[in-house]
Motif scaffolding. Structure first.
Motif, short mmCIF file in Angstrom:
data_model
loop_
_atom_site.label_atom_id
_atom_site.label_comp_id
_atom_site.label_asym_id
_atom_site.label_seq_id
_atom_site.Cartn_x
_atom_site.Cartn_y
_atom_site.Cartn_z
N LYS A 93 -0.22 -2.20 -10.53
CA LYS A 93 -0.76 -1.16 -9.91
C LYS A 93 -0.83 -1.10 -8.55
O LYS A 93 -1.07 -2.51 -7.91
CB LYS A 93 -2.05 -0.47 -10.70
N ASN A 94 -1.05 -0.23 -7.95
CA ASN A 94 -1.13 -0.26 -6.39
C ASN A 94 -2.48 -1.10 -5.90
O ASN A 94 -3.33 -0.83 -6.61
CB ASN A 94 -1.27 1.22 -5.74
N GLY A 95 -2.12 -2.10 -5.03
CA GLY A 95 -3.12 -2.89 -4.56
C GLY A 95 -3.46 -4.19 -5.35
O GLY A 95 -4.18 -5.32 -4.88
N ASP A 96 -2.50 -4.57 -6.39
CA ASP A 96 -2.48 -5.97 -6.85
C ASP A 96 -1.97 -7.03 -5.90
O ASP A 96 -1.01 -6.74 -5.10
CB ASP A 96 -1.62 -5.81 -8.41
N LEU A 97 -2.14 -8.20 -6.28
CA LEU A 97 -1.61 -9.33 -5.91
C LEU A 97 -0.97 -10.16 -7.01
O LEU A 97 -1.77 -10.55 -7.85
CB LEU A 97 -2.57 -10.15 -5.09
N ILE A 98 0.24 -10.45 -7.08
CA ILE A 98 0.94 -11.31 -7.93
C ILE A 98 1.49 -12.28 -7.55
O ILE A 98 2.39 -12.41 -6.46
CB ILE A 98 2.04 -10.03 -8.78
N SER A 99 1.18 -13.33 -8.20
CA SER A 99 1.99 -14.66 -7.90
C SER A 99 3.10 -14.81 -8.97
O SER A 99 2.82 -14.83 -10.30
CB SER A 99 0.96 -15.75 -8.04
N LEU A 100 4.27 -15.03 -8.60
CA LEU A 100 5.47 -15.24 -9.39
C LEU A 100 6.04 -16.68 -9.37
O LEU A 100 6.35 -17.07 -8.33
CB LEU A 100 6.59 -14.41 -9.10
N ASP A 101 5.87 -17.44 -10.35
CA ASP A 101 6.33 -18.98 -10.48
C ASP A 101 7.71 -18.90 -11.37
O ASP A 101 7.61 -18.60 -12.51
CB ASP A 101 5.03 -19.71 -11.03
#
Length: 282
Positions: A93-101
């Protein structure tokens, strides 16, 4: 108590070339996911994108099936620090921060890297934290390059450089108990690379050593909790976290960032090994 005897795997230049190929597969998978991140996308969608890129390149997702892990990536959103399982139910959703490993195996050699990506319009304070994490990773990589060039570098020079950069960036938590690692014919090898500590300790930084440098920081407490799924690690205080990672190879004249598309040229300049700019075998 007997001290654990580290099993350090030093790579030849030819083996490092093979690791670079695996690293570029990971870089391409992360670039494809970064481009796809948007509100409404699920973490399962991103997992499918990464697996497609890896398999199309002739590689194998190194995370999938690792000790039973079900995904090809770890997709950690907001308070999730690391190891979150991709899911069709986790909708960005708008405003999320996602870390992709993401990790890949190509011809028996591993690449491993992580990025933190904003979803839509994100709080500038969170963007700053992600930038500090990125800067601290590059500070650690630069310390490794200087250490191997001088012949006097030690493992915790990297740790100290990461910690110093995080502290210079603001008041963030450096996650307890997690860090980087050796990498090569296995995804996780000795040594463990802490993200904090005094310099001048640990093993010598020698040519042929390959490491994953992996800062994880939070907006609050450094303490974490593993969820009941046996994988997902979240911040104990539910503050938002950022996680970044690159796999690197040390050579006698500097460092090669195996999972960076440019090998590290933009961020490292003259600390980059000449091998990173030499013609590579096809």
């Amino acid at each position: 108590m007997r001290r654990h005897q580290l099993n350090i795997q030093l790579k030849t230049p030819e083996q490092i070339d093979l690791m670079r190929r695996a690293g570029l597969v990971v870089a391409n998978a992360l670039a494809a996911m970064r481009a796809a991140v948007a509100p409404g996308v699920t973490t399962a969608d991103l997992d499918a994108i990464a697996e497609g890129v890896i398999r199309d390149a002739g590689g194998i997702p190194s995370f999938k099936g690792y000790h039973g892990f079900p995904g090809s990536i770890c997709s950690s959103v907001n308070e999730q620090i690391v190891h979150a399982i991709p899911s069709p139910q986790q909708v960005l959703k708008n405003g999320d921060l996602i870390s992709l490993d993401c990790g890949a195996i190509l011809d028996g050699w591993h690449g491993d890297s992580a990025i933190t990506v904003p979803v839509g319009d994100v709080d500038p304070a969170l963007l700053k934290m992600a930038a500090v994490a990125e800067d601290s990773m590059w500070a650690g990589i630069a310390a490794a390059a200087r250490g191997v060039r001088s012949g006097r570098g030690r493992l915790t020079d990297i740790s100290h450089a990461v910690e110093t950069a995080v502290k210079a960036g603001g008041r963030y938590g450096i996650v307890d108990g997690y860090g980087g690692h050796g990498i090569g014919t296995e995804m996780h090898q000795d040594p463990h690379v802490l993200n904090h500590g005094r310099p001048g300790r640990g093993i010598a930084l020698r040519p042929g050593l390959c490491l994953a440098i992996e800062p994880m920081i939070t907006m609050g407490s450094p303490r974490s909790v593993e969820l009941d799924d046996g994988w997902t690690v979240i911040t104990r205080d539910h503050s938002v976290a950022a996680h970044v990672e690159h796999s690197i190879a040390l050579l006698d004249d500097g460092v090669w960032v195996l999972t960076a598309a440019d090998g590290g040229r933009e961020r490292l300049g003259e600390l980059l090994t000449a091998r990173a700019t030499a013609p590579q075998p096809s």
